[in-house]
Design a protein around this motif. Structure first.
Motif, mmCIF file in Angstrom:
data_model
loop_
_atom_site.group_PDB
_atom_site.id
_atom_site.type_symbol
_atom_site.label_atom_id
_atom_site.label_comp_id
_atom_site.label_asym_id
_atom_site.label_seq_id
_atom_site.Cartn_x
_atom_site.Cartn_y
_atom_site.Cartn_z
ATOM 1 N N VAL A 1 -11.398 -11.877 15.631
ATOM 2 C CA VAL A 1 -12.849 -11.639 15.576
ATOM 3 C C VAL A 1 -13.572 -12.924 15.208
ATOM 4 O O VAL A 1 -13.279 -13.543 14.183
ATOM 5 C CB VAL A 1 -13.188 -10.533 14.547
ATOM 6 C CG1 VAL A 1 -14.695 -10.270 14.536
ATOM 7 C CG2 VAL A 1 -12.427 -9.253 14.864
ATOM 8 N N LYS A 2 -14.505 -13.324 16.077
ATOM 9 C CA LYS A 2 -15.269 -14.561 15.859
ATOM 10 C C LYS A 2 -16.700 -14.282 15.412
ATOM 11 O O LYS A 2 -17.311 -15.113 14.750
ATOM 12 C CB LYS A 2 -15.321 -15.373 17.176
ATOM 13 C CG LYS A 2 -13.966 -15.885 17.632
ATOM 14 C CD LYS A 2 -13.500 -17.000 16.728
ATOM 15 C CE LYS A 2 -12.217 -17.626 17.226
ATOM 16 N NZ LYS A 2 -11.761 -18.698 16.329
ATOM 17 N N GLN A 3 -17.244 -13.152 15.846
ATOM 18 C CA GLN A 3 -18.651 -12.849 15.558
ATOM 19 C C GLN A 3 -18.773 -11.401 15.130
ATOM 20 O O GLN A 3 -18.129 -10.518 15.704
ATOM 21 C CB GLN A 3 -19.524 -13.007 16.818
ATOM 22 C CG GLN A 3 -19.202 -14.173 17.690
ATOM 23 C CD GLN A 3 -19.914 -15.436 17.249
ATOM 24 O OE1 GLN A 3 -20.551 -15.471 16.183
ATOM 25 N NE2 GLN A 3 -19.810 -16.472 18.043
ATOM 26 N N ILE A 4 -19.636 -11.179 14.148
ATOM 27 C CA ILE A 4 -20.001 -9.828 13.728
ATOM 28 C C ILE A 4 -21.505 -9.712 14.008
ATOM 29 O O ILE A 4 -22.313 -10.392 13.375
ATOM 30 C CB ILE A 4 -19.701 -9.607 12.228
ATOM 31 C CG1 ILE A 4 -18.198 -9.792 11.961
ATOM 32 C CG2 ILE A 4 -20.198 -8.235 11.775
ATOM 33 C CD1 ILE A 4 -17.844 -9.931 10.489
ATOM 34 N N LEU B 1 -27.702 -11.553 12.616
ATOM 35 C CA LEU B 1 -28.740 -10.511 12.523
ATOM 36 C C LEU B 1 -30.084 -11.181 12.748
ATOM 37 O O LEU B 1 -30.309 -12.298 12.277
ATOM 38 C CB LEU B 1 -28.706 -9.870 11.114
ATOM 39 C CG LEU B 1 -29.843 -8.914 10.751
ATOM 40 C CD1 LEU B 1 -29.671 -7.562 11.457
ATOM 41 C CD2 LEU B 1 -29.925 -8.684 9.234
ATOM 42 N N ASN B 2 -30.994 -10.515 13.428
ATOM 43 C CA ASN B 2 -32.330 -11.079 13.612
ATOM 44 C C ASN B 2 -33.058 -11.175 12.271
ATOM 45 O O ASN B 2 -33.038 -10.238 11.474
ATOM 46 C CB ASN B 2 -33.128 -10.212 14.596
ATOM 47 C CG ASN B 2 -34.508 -10.794 14.867
ATOM 48 O OD1 ASN B 2 -35.465 -10.482 14.174
ATOM 49 N ND2 ASN B 2 -34.616 -11.650 15.861
ATOM 50 N N GLN B 3 -33.730 -12.292 12.071
ATOM 51 C CA GLN B 3 -34.355 -12.577 10.767
ATOM 52 C C GLN B 3 -35.461 -11.579 10.391
ATOM 53 O O GLN B 3 -35.762 -11.428 9.200
ATOM 54 C CB GLN B 3 -34.933 -14.001 10.764
ATOM 55 C CG GLN B 3 -35.978 -14.229 11.839
ATOM 56 C CD GLN B 3 -36.374 -15.694 11.993
ATOM 57 O OE1 GLN B 3 -35.885 -16.540 11.238
ATOM 58 N NE2 GLN B 3 -37.235 -15.987 12.940
ATOM 59 N N ASN B 4 -36.042 -10.904 11.373
ATOM 60 C CA ASN B 4 -37.091 -9.940 11.047
ATOM 61 C C ASN B 4 -36.542 -8.711 10.318
ATOM 62 O O ASN B 4 -37.317 -7.888 9.836
ATOM 63 C CB ASN B 4 -37.835 -9.511 12.310
ATOM 64 C CG ASN B 4 -38.649 -10.657 12.883
ATOM 65 O OD1 ASN B 4 -39.633 -11.080 12.290
ATOM 66 N ND2 ASN B 4 -38.207 -11.191 14.003
ATOM 67 N N SER C 1 -26.372 -16.427 10.608
ATOM 68 C CA SER C 1 -27.387 -16.936 11.527
ATOM 69 C C SER C 1 -28.283 -15.805 12.007
ATOM 70 O O SER C 1 -27.812 -14.681 12.175
ATOM 71 C CB SER C 1 -26.773 -17.552 12.781
ATOM 72 O OG SER C 1 -25.849 -18.527 12.479
ATOM 73 N N SER C 2 -29.552 -16.158 12.268
ATOM 74 C CA SER C 2 -30.462 -15.235 12.941
ATOM 75 C C SER C 2 -30.283 -15.386 14.445
ATOM 76 O O SER C 2 -30.052 -16.493 14.945
ATOM 77 C CB SER C 2 -31.910 -15.554 12.558
ATOM 78 O OG SER C 2 -32.801 -14.739 13.298
#
Ligand SMILES: [Zn+2]
Length: 209
Positions: free
Chosen positions: A49-52, A78-81, A108-109
């Protein structure tokens, strides 16, 4: 592409494990709970797994992210909003009478124009606010597949009565980027059965009125 969809947690959030058959790299979308099951599926396919990826910061979608990160070392996106909502996980846990999973640290967003990759598999990020301010969908153009979070369901759409929700915005998201996708696109909603863009365009009561 390897794609396993299975419900996790008391609210039966659809978690996706998506892997590249060649490189065996993977991304996990919405690991809300039952991380031991998630890791079993990852192991059965021999994946790393590289990304969640979190479609939005509701507890049933993000609750297991920290545990999965601890087990795999993958980054949480996850999106920053939705960062404000993410800080309210204790409150969200109380709403549904479960224990808080603890804090989740986002690496990261991600938003419209970004791509998320696992090996040679690439998804375009679509920012689709409405269910929450930071809701996103992931579009896998090569397989014509949309992982839609709680923006679109078979025969319904995401609720907009929770904090950060907006009926106006979810309709703009659906009638904009989501319905712009080809009819044959398979939709994997955040809960419940799979559908297609064409089926929802033709028969979803929220989209045909
Ligand atoms: Zn939700």
């Amino acid at each position: 592409m390897i794609h396993e969809v299975f419900p996790v947690g008391v609210l039966q959030c659809n978690c996706s494990v998506i892997g590249d058959e060649q490189t065996r790299e993977a991304m996990v979308i919405d690991p809300g709970d039952d991380i031991d099951n998630v890791l079993d599926i990852v192991r059965q396919h021999g994946l790393t797994v590289k990304q969640i990826v979190i479609t939005h910061a509701h507890i049933d979608h993000v609750g297991g992210a920290t545990k999965l990160k601890q087990a795999t070392g993958a980054s949480i996106l996850l999106n920053q909003n939705d960062y404000t909502l993410l800080k309210m996980l204790d409150v969200q846990a109380a709403w549904i009478g479960m224990q808080s999973p603890g804090a989740v640290a986002v690496d990261s967003s991600i938003g419209t124009g970004d791509k998320v990759a696992a090996g040679n598999i690439v998804a375009d990020v679509l920012h689709t606010p409405g269910h929450t301010e930071g809701s996103i969908c992931l579009y896998f153009e090569s397989d014509k597949k949309l992982v839609a979070g709680d923006t679109l369901f078979a025969g319904s759409i995401g609720r907009t009565d929770l904090p950060g929700g907006s009926y106006k915005k979810i309709m703009q998201s659906l009638q904009g980027p989501v319905l712009a996708l080809p009819d044959e696109t398979i939709v994997v909603p955040g809960h419940g059965p799979l559908t297609t863009i064409g089926e929802e365009r033709d028969s979803n009561p929220f989209l045909t009125r």
